[in-house]
Motif scaffolding. Sequence first.
Motif, short mmCIF file in Angstrom:
data_model
loop_
_atom_site.label_atom_id
_atom_site.label_comp_id
_atom_site.label_asym_id
_atom_site.label_seq_id
_atom_site.Cartn_x
_atom_site.Cartn_y
_atom_site.Cartn_z
N PHE A 46 -0.03 11.55 18.49
CA PHE A 46 -1.37 10.96 18.52
C PHE A 46 -1.51 9.93 17.42
O PHE A 46 -0.87 10.02 16.37
CB PHE A 46 -2.43 12.05 18.28
N TYR A 93 -4.90 8.54 15.37
CA TYR A 93 -6.32 8.61 15.13
C TYR A 93 -6.71 7.53 14.13
O TYR A 93 -5.92 7.13 13.28
CB TYR A 93 -6.71 9.97 14.52
N GLN A 115 -9.83 6.51 11.27
CA GLN A 115 -10.97 7.00 10.49
C GLN A 115 -11.65 5.82 9.82
O GLN A 115 -11.11 5.21 8.89
CB GLN A 115 -10.53 8.02 9.45
N GLN A 155 -16.58 8.39 8.05
CA GLN A 155 -16.68 8.98 9.37
C GLN A 155 -15.54 9.95 9.61
O GLN A 155 -14.58 10.01 8.84
CB GLN A 155 -16.68 7.90 10.45
N GLY A 156 -15.65 10.71 10.69
CA GLY A 156 -14.56 11.59 11.10
C GLY A 156 -13.47 10.81 11.81
O GLY A 156 -13.50 9.58 11.88
N LEU A 157 -12.51 11.53 12.35
CA LEU A 157 -11.40 10.90 13.05
C LEU A 157 -11.74 10.67 14.51
O LEU A 157 -12.35 11.51 15.17
CB LEU A 157 -10.15 11.78 12.96
N LEU A 200 -9.89 9.47 18.23
CA LEU A 200 -8.60 9.32 18.90
C LEU A 200 -8.43 7.89 19.41
O LEU A 200 -9.29 7.35 20.10
CB LEU A 200 -8.50 10.30 20.06
N LYS A 215 -2.75 8.76 22.80
CA LYS A 215 -1.94 9.96 22.76
C LYS A 215 -0.70 9.78 23.62
O LYS A 215 -0.71 9.06 24.61
CB LYS A 215 -2.74 11.16 23.26
N VAL A 262 -8.62 3.68 8.09
CA VAL A 262 -7.40 4.45 7.82
C VAL A 262 -6.89 5.00 9.14
O VAL A 262 -7.66 5.54 9.94
CB VAL A 262 -7.67 5.60 6.84
N PHE A 281 -4.16 7.47 11.16
CA PHE A 281 -3.35 8.67 11.02
C PHE A 281 -2.53 8.90 12.27
O PHE A 281 -3.05 8.86 13.39
CB PHE A 281 -4.23 9.91 10.79
N LEU A 303 -2.14 20.65 14.68
CA LEU A 303 -1.97 19.22 14.52
C LEU A 303 -1.56 18.92 13.09
O LEU A 303 -2.30 19.21 12.15
CB LEU A 303 -3.28 18.52 14.88
N PHE A 350 -0.66 15.99 10.42
CA PHE A 350 -0.90 14.57 10.23
C PHE A 350 0.07 13.95 9.23
O PHE A 350 0.55 14.62 8.31
CB PHE A 350 -2.32 14.36 9.69
#
Lengths: 113, 114
Positions: free
Chosen positions: A34, A36, A38, A42-44, A46, A49, A88, A90, A101, A103
């Motif tokens: 995956f 992701y 960010q 904020q959160g991650l 997607l 994949k 960022v 990941f 998962l 990272f």
Amino acid sequence: AQSVTQPDARVTVSEGASLQLRCKYSYFGTPYLFWYVQYPRQGLQLLLKYYPGDPVVQGVNGFEAEFSKSNSSFHLRKASVHWSDWAVYFCGDTGGLSGKLTFGEGTQVTVIS
Amino acid sequence: ETAVFQTPNYHVTQVGNEVSFNCKQTLGHDTMYWYKQDSKKLLKIMFSYNNKQLIVNETVPRRFSPQSSDKAHLNLRIKSVEPEDSAVYLCASSSPGLGYAEQFFGPGTRLTVL
């Protein structure tokens, strides 16, 4: 156990230029990979994949990634970067379908005009 | 569109206090996770729950404890916080229909321990 390495901690790119972010994975079974993103505070989210199949996968916002078993890699690419891509990124691997998962360290992308 | 909700957004507390963070997902997933993201942005899984049962418990200090009332909620309690607990705590969820692989994340709770 799986591991993921992102060798570039920071990448600076000009707006409109192409971008490639590197990701190397280490897992002896079938990787599920995956990318992701960010954004600040904020959160991650997607981006895309890879499940076993076509090695080139398309994601959102013009991103694509290519899986290479021989190189144990899953590099992310974008043809033309926009300032909103400042974030960022990941890379992650679930080591099969374990749900665990793992990272990479993340790559900070800075976009300059 | 947020489907994984976390509260609070921020929390500042002193060493030794107890804190509790909440996470709720409205995606109908049966597995939820807590991750810790440190100041260098490194992400580490802490716990995962499947249908209210703990299935992954990484090596975390005993002062951390997850709490699940149903499959849509997974809270995180920290007894007696330490300075090294300052971080962003991210909640996520996934579904067997996705092979548990694709995870959806909340916005995070930023903890500062003074």
